[in-house]
Design an enzyme around this catalytic site. Structure first.
Site, PDB file in Angstrom:
ATOM      1  N   ARG A   1     -10.507 -12.901   5.250  1.00 35.01           N
ATOM      2  CA  ARG A   1      -9.253 -13.522   4.783  1.00 35.01           C
ATOM      3  C   ARG A   1      -9.533 -14.781   3.972  1.00 35.01           C
ATOM      4  O   ARG A   1      -8.736 -15.177   3.126  1.00 35.01           O
ATOM      5  CB  ARG A   1      -8.362 -13.913   5.971  1.00 35.01           C
TER       6      ARG A   1
ATOM      7  N   ASP B   1       0.872  -1.173   0.000  1.00 31.58           N
ATOM      8  CA  ASP B   1       0.000   0.000   0.000  1.00 31.58           C
ATOM      9  C   ASP B   1       0.911   1.225   0.000  1.00 31.58           C
ATOM     10  O   ASP B   1       1.426   1.616  -1.039  1.00 31.58           O
ATOM     11  CB  ASP B   1      -0.939  -0.070   1.200  1.00 31.58           C
TER      12      ASP B   1
ATOM     13  N   ASP C   1      -7.364  -9.019   5.017  1.00 31.56           N
ATOM     14  CA  ASP C   1      -8.549  -8.849   5.850  1.00 31.56           C
ATOM     15  C   ASP C   1      -9.079  -7.425   5.783  1.00 31.56           C
ATOM     16  O   ASP C   1      -8.367  -6.478   5.457  1.00 31.56           O
ATOM     17  CB  ASP C   1      -8.235  -9.182   7.305  1.00 31.56           C
TER      18      ASP C   1
HETATM   19  P1  IMP Z   1       1.721  -0.343   3.918  1.00 32.83           P
HETATM   20  O1  IMP Z   1       2.709  -0.306   5.044  1.00 32.83           O
HETATM   21  O2  IMP Z   1       0.945   0.916   3.788  1.00 32.83           O
HETATM   22  O3  IMP Z   1       2.313  -0.787   2.597  1.00 32.83           O
HETATM   23  O4  IMP Z   1       0.617  -1.356   4.343  1.00 32.83           O
HETATM   24  C1  IMP Z   1       0.821  -2.681   4.180  1.00 32.83           C
HETATM   25  C2  IMP Z   1      -0.014  -3.485   5.140  1.00 32.83           C
HETATM   26  O5  IMP Z   1      -1.262  -2.856   5.440  1.00 32.83           O
HETATM   27  C3  IMP Z   1      -0.329  -4.773   4.476  1.00 32.83           C
HETATM   28  O6  IMP Z   1       0.634  -5.750   4.826  1.00 32.83           O
HETATM   29  C4  IMP Z   1      -1.724  -5.074   4.943  1.00 32.83           C
HETATM   30  O7  IMP Z   1      -1.662  -5.831   6.128  1.00 32.83           O
HETATM   31  C5  IMP Z   1      -2.346  -3.729   5.251  1.00 32.83           C
HETATM   32  N1  IMP Z   1      -3.172  -3.233   4.140  1.00 32.83           N
HETATM   33  C6  IMP Z   1      -2.927  -2.166   3.352  1.00 32.83           C
HETATM   34  N2  IMP Z   1      -3.885  -2.008   2.431  1.00 32.83           N
HETATM   35  C7  IMP Z   1      -4.761  -3.015   2.625  1.00 32.83           C
HETATM   36  C8  IMP Z   1      -5.972  -3.410   1.961  1.00 32.83           C
HETATM   37  O8  IMP Z   1      -6.464  -2.814   0.986  1.00 32.83           O
HETATM   38  N3  IMP Z   1      -6.584  -4.517   2.446  1.00 32.83           N
HETATM   39  C9  IMP Z   1      -6.105  -5.227   3.503  1.00 32.83           C
HETATM   40  N4  IMP Z   1      -4.970  -4.895   4.148  1.00 32.83           N
HETATM   41  C10 IMP Z   1      -4.301  -3.797   3.708  1.00 32.83           C
END
Ligand code: IMP
Ligand code: MG
Length: 158
Positions: free
Chosen positions: A146, A84, A140
């Protein structure tokens, strides 16, 4: 994704197995699906960090489980559910390098198509999705979904 990973990592493994670090819980489905398609010696271990806790947006990175296998001197393949903002993968990459990994490769099941302020390198992506909150296939939404047998977006007004 497995084909690309095999191509890159198989040549690196005659002496020492790759350490596949699955980022729980989200990567549980993609880990199980990709494992039988990886054709080089590997050790499987997991890490658990949570970025969102039980919330859908925002939040702080929390460590819940460190790897049991030593990262020192190994080629690590980090496998996460989704990229993300990239904060999680970046933090895990830096952790592995600090712990003395010989190299860190990164793979995600899903990459959101969005701009990122975090400068994170992702080597393998199975699927690009629009910038929506998605669930299923391990991902999730507030702890649920999940087990959904595909990747689905939450309605935008939830
Ligand atoms: P980041 O640190 O912003 O890249 O977020 C990554 C983590 O956030 C992932 O490993 C997911 O656990 C959670 N996450 C981010 N976006 C989503 C989504 O659209 N659905 C579910 N989990 C998400
Ligand atoms: Mg995750």
């Amino acid at each position: 994704m497995a084909v690309a990973i095999n191509r890159d990592l198989e040549p690196l493994t005659p002496h020492r197995p790759v350490l596949l670090l699955s980022v729980l819980n989200g990567a549980i489905v993609v880990t199980g699906q990709i494992l039988p398609h990886l054709h080089f010696p590997l050790l499987l271990d997991s890490v658990q960090v949570s970025r969102y806790g039980s919330e859908v947006a925002g939040g702080v990175l929390q460590w819940r489980l460190h790897p049991r296998e030593s990262v020192r001197g190994t080629v690590v393949l980090l496998l996460d559910d989704i990229l993300d903002e990239g904060v999680t993968l970046k933090a895990l990459q830096e952790y592995c390098l600090r712990e003395g990994a010989a190299a860190v490769h990164t793979a995600v099941m899903v990459r959101k198509q969005r701009s990122r302020s975090v400068d994170v390198r992702v080597d393998y992506v199975a699927l690009d999705v629009p910038d929506r909150f998605v669930f299923g296939y391990g991902l999730d939404a507030r702890g649920l979904g999940r087990n959904a047998p595909g990747i689905f977006a939450l309605p935008e007004d939830v």
